[in-house]
Design an enzyme around this catalytic site. Structure first.
Site, PDB file in Angstrom:
ATOM      1  N   GLY A   1       0.852  -1.185   0.000  1.00  0.00           N
ATOM      2  CA  GLY A   1       0.000   0.000   0.000  1.00  0.00           C
ATOM      3  C   GLY A   1       0.880   1.225   0.000  1.00  0.00           C
ATOM      4  O   GLY A   1       2.094   1.144  -0.194  1.00  0.00           O
TER       5      GLY A   1
ATOM      6  N   LEU B   1       1.457  -4.720   3.556  1.00  0.00           N
ATOM      7  CA  LEU B   1       0.370  -5.193   4.396  1.00  0.00           C
ATOM      8  C   LEU B   1       0.462  -6.695   4.592  1.00  0.00           C
ATOM      9  O   LEU B   1       0.828  -7.432   3.669  1.00  0.00           O
ATOM     10  CB  LEU B   1      -0.988  -4.829   3.784  1.00  0.00           C
ATOM     11  CG  LEU B   1      -1.335  -3.342   3.915  1.00  0.00           C
ATOM     12  CD1 LEU B   1      -1.123  -2.664   2.576  1.00  0.00           C
ATOM     13  CD2 LEU B   1      -2.752  -3.144   4.378  1.00  0.00           C
TER      14      LEU B   1
ATOM     15  N   LYS C   1      -0.449  -2.970   8.514  1.00  0.00           N
ATOM     16  CA  LYS C   1       0.375  -2.208   7.580  1.00  0.00           C
ATOM     17  C   LYS C   1       1.646  -1.760   8.286  1.00  0.00           C
ATOM     18  O   LYS C   1       1.589  -1.101   9.321  1.00  0.00           O
ATOM     19  CB  LYS C   1      -0.401  -0.993   7.066  1.00  0.00           C
ATOM     20  CG  LYS C   1       0.404  -0.100   6.125  1.00  0.00           C
ATOM     21  CD  LYS C   1      -0.439   1.079   5.671  1.00  0.00           C
ATOM     22  CE  LYS C   1       0.346   2.012   4.771  1.00  0.00           C
ATOM     23  NZ  LYS C   1      -0.466   3.169   4.347  1.00  0.00           N
TER      24      LYS C   1
ATOM     25  N   ASP D   1      -5.364  10.537  -2.614  1.00  0.00           N
ATOM     26  CA  ASP D   1      -4.694   9.364  -3.170  1.00  0.00           C
ATOM     27  C   ASP D   1      -5.697   8.260  -3.490  1.00  0.00           C
ATOM     28  O   ASP D   1      -5.464   7.087  -3.219  1.00  0.00           O
ATOM     29  CB  ASP D   1      -3.632   8.850  -2.201  1.00  0.00           C
ATOM     30  CG  ASP D   1      -2.643   7.904  -2.864  1.00  0.00           C
ATOM     31  OD1 ASP D   1      -2.504   7.960  -4.112  1.00  0.00           O
ATOM     32  OD2 ASP D   1      -1.998   7.102  -2.155  1.00  0.00           O
TER      33      ASP D   1
END
Length: 435
Positions: free
Chosen positions: A149, A154, A168, A265
């Site tokens: 990510g 992750l 994460k 994003d």
């Protein structure tokens, strides 16, 4: 114990001398040369009436000895019982002490699991310890790797049989890691919506940062569209459902957060899918408050999704998210990546390639993803294409608000999937899951 008591009682009874028996005729049963026997015979001859008295005294003496033996035996029995009771109590206390020590070692782990379960139910965020994440991910082994990510990898985390999560681990330059970690943590602690990923916990271990999210069984939209299955699990209705879910999440950020939030994003890898293919926005490391001074905003995002005004002039607004949503809608419609490398020196952008074809209704069906081609109402296809074209306009003012986009798409989604469309043919409810 009873055998020991019986033996002791027998020994005591054996120690009692046997009584000398007399007959009424005066003939002794003991030895004749015994002085006591001779004396007794004489006394018997002289006083016959004394025989019952002697017998009574002898019986009293015998009873006394038996009583003493019983008292001694009872005392011994009580002593044995007390001794065994003390041994049992000591052993029980020692066992309880060991158990309590063992449980005390497990208390932090149980507390963390309980806090994580409560976080999952109540929308709160729990502070986790590194060793717990290490154990849940099997020391971050490759078998538990889910993907990459923004700013990190992750991993699948198994805290218990019923509690799965995604962890994460932030990676990159220290300053950027700290800033994005704190930014995402702060936003997700404030934001709670059905179409935004839930943050269950976080961990700070030395220079490394971790975030723990709810588990999304079908992973990301990117993996579904561009992974091994190439979108085969995503029907037309499911794709429209995903588009509506993403639009709802963006509407919440733009219209209902105070102050409004720009995700900055939005992309297919940041759209996560649960077991029912409900979509949730993730990765808020770059999210900012809408309307802040443009000069303080560092250029960030992903090539192919970044709005042209932000890329060229650094101008950022909620319309920048709308542009990214339009690219996402094209991905769902066409099944191609936003940027494709067609030669070592040349890349093709989905927006520039699709725009002339979207405007021509005769060519539109031919560019639709083959997986869903000819499975939708042609009128609905034209409507989705029109929405996508509006969202990716070069001029921000020409783009619609995300609320208007949402209201245009909801009528295309069946009631069973969260829309308002009433259809006669059944909607497939047995949704395939990604393994």
């Amino acid at each position: 114990m009873w055998a020991l008591l019986s033996t002791s009682l027998s020994c005591l009874l054996d120690a009692i001398p046997e009584p000398t028996l007399f007959t009424t005729s005066g003939s002794p049963l003991a030895k004749k040369d015994s002085p006591i026997s001779i004396f007794s015979s004489k006394m018997e001859a002289q006083s016959p009436r004394m025989v019952p008295v002697v017998e009574e005294a002898h019986h009293q003496d015998l009873n006394k000895r038996i009583l003493i033996a019983l008292i001694v035996a009872s005392t011994l029995l009580v002593g044995i019982v007390l001794f065994l009771s003390c041994c049992w109590i000591c052993r029980l206390r020692k066992s309880r002490a060991c158990s309590a020590k063992s449980k005390s070692n497990d208390v932090p782990m149980l507390d963390k699991l309980n806090s994580l379960r409560m976080a999952e139910k109540n929308g709160s965020v729990a502070a986790m310890e590194y060793h717990l994440l290490q154990a849940a991910t099997n020391n971050f082994q490759e078998d538990n790797f889910l993907g990459e990510g923004g700013r990190g990898c992750l991993y699948k985390a198994c805290f218990s049989e019923k509690l799965l999560a995604a962890v994460k681990r932030f990676e990159g330059e220290e300053q950027d890691i700290e800033r994005e970690f704190e930014n995402e943590l702060n936003w997700l602690m404030k934001i709670h919506h059905q179409n935004i990923i839930s943050l269950l916990g976080y961990c700070i271990h030395g220079e490394t940062r971790f975030l723990v999210y709810e588990m999304m069984q079908n992973w990301s939209l990117e993996s579904q569209l561009h992974g091994p299955t190439h979108g085969s699990a995503l029907t037309w209705n499911l794709r429209m459902k995903i588009a509506v879910d993403v639009a709802r999440g963006l509407e919440y950020l733009h219209e209902h957060c105070n102050p409004p939030v720009v995700h900055r994003d939005l992309k297919s890898s940041n759209v996560l899918l649960d077991s029912d293919f409900s979509a949730k926005l993730s990765d808020f490391g770059l999210a900012v408050t809408s309307g802040i001074q443009n000069k303080y905003i560092k250029l960030s995002g992903t090539l192919g999704y970044v709005a042209p005004e932000y890329l060229l002039d650094g101008k950022l607004s909620d319309k920048s998210d709308v542009y990214a949503f339009g690219v996402l809608l094209l991905e769902l419609l066409i099944g191609r990546k936003p940027v494709e490398k067609i030669s070592p020196d040349h890349c093709q952008f989905i927006v520039s390639w699709a725009m002339p074809r979207l405007a021509d209704r005769s060519k539109l069906p031919s560019i639709v993803d083959p997986v869903i081609r000819d499975t939708m109402n042609l009128k609905h296809l034209h409507q989705v294409a029109a929405v996508a074209v509006l969202c990716v306009q070069q001029e921000p003012s020409y783009r619609p608000l995300i609320t208007d986009v949402l209201h245009s798409l909801i009528p295309l989604v069946p009631l069973e999937l969260g829309g308002s469309l009433r259809i006669t043919e059944p909607v497939p409810l047995a949704l395939p899951s990604r393994r």
